[in-house]
Design an enzyme around this catalytic site. Sequence first.
Site, short mmCIF file in Angstrom:
data_model
loop_
_atom_site.label_atom_id
_atom_site.label_comp_id
_atom_site.label_asym_id
_atom_site.label_seq_id
_atom_site.Cartn_x
_atom_site.Cartn_y
_atom_site.Cartn_z
CB SER A 136 -0.90 0.01 1.23
OG SER A 136 -1.56 1.25 1.39
CE1 TYR A 167 -4.05 -2.10 4.81
CE2 TYR A 167 -3.25 0.11 4.34
CZ TYR A 167 -3.71 -1.12 3.90
OH TYR A 167 -3.79 -1.37 2.55
#
Length: 388
Positions: A220, A233
């Site tokens: 990501s 995350y």
Amino acid sequence: MNTFFSEMVYLCLAVTAVLGGLVLCKLKKSPGQVGRKVICLVGFLGGLCLLSLSLFWSSILFSLSCFLMYIYLSCQELLPVDQKAVLITGSDSGFGHALSKYLDKLGFTVFAGVQNEKGSGAEELRRTCSKRLSVLQLDVTNPQQIKDAYSKVVEKVQNRGLWAVVNNAGILGLPIDGELIPMTDYKNCMAVNFFGAVEVTKSFLPLLRKSKGRLVNISSMAGSVPMVKLAAYGSSKAALSMFSAVMRQELAEWGIKVSVIQPGSFKTNIMGTNEMWDKLEKDILDHLTPDVLEDYGQDYILMQRNYFNLINKYGHTDLTPVLLNIQHAISAKRPFTFYTPGSGAYLWIYFVSFSPTIIFDYFNKKFNFFVSSMPRALRMPNWKNKAM
């Protein structure tokens, strides 16, 4: 002498035109960001040559640029599918679901790993895809399910090996200040986003060695750019990116190529449901100490759900850039190490990599759409005096 140079200029222009045409033909076969970057680079070099040099030398240098681009693009051509087998984790929804359908249409033999083989996502794959696609029960945090999936893949591919593994399964959790995220959420993010990908990779590497195939990890932008509210995350995705970088060097000796996909903001089901958010909020409130709850305030915690509304507002609905980049990572003769699908994703990654920390922090705070409120204690006018 003038006639000689005129003829040379015309010859260079003719060569440039031919090479430019060949480059454009190659561009049509190059998916995603490959074509855009090459067009920008060739255009930049051409403009620079024309501005700074004579017509003769600029033609020669531009011809050389086109020739080098032609060689480069030849290495970026996609290999034939030839029923190559690909394993994709997290295919219940989002990127994994869309990728399973996309690769199936291209003719790949797809193993779609899902967390729930009886769920709606798995049933849709069975209903809409060809017989080449197999749905596998594969919770990446369950070692036994990974072993069972490996056995089923071996049974089907036999001596062909597995061409590619796409580690896509991931969870987000509730975006909120790192101090407020329960340790269970940190551990869950690491279990799925990092340890799950590592265990799947280790289990299936013998098959990738046999085919000299590809390992593609879906990280990501948050794995490279420190984004507020995403401590759990982002940390797990950063760990996955570092694991990929190490494996890229080690597996190169075996002929296996490793790529990392770092998408920007796209709308997928990783954000979860309202029921999931309710549970995450309750877990946070139940585990906070009285003094932390007093400083942040319950209203501030409950307001963080607006983060999802902002993601839905600014996130891209078209997943095509991600799919094209993954296809390139799987199929190109020489895939890239990093892919950054999504508008502006690569700019933020470059910005955080090369700018001083103080400059990045300033602009990140200035343009951060997700910081819309402040903790209760910071809203108090006498907070600074109390702190001193």
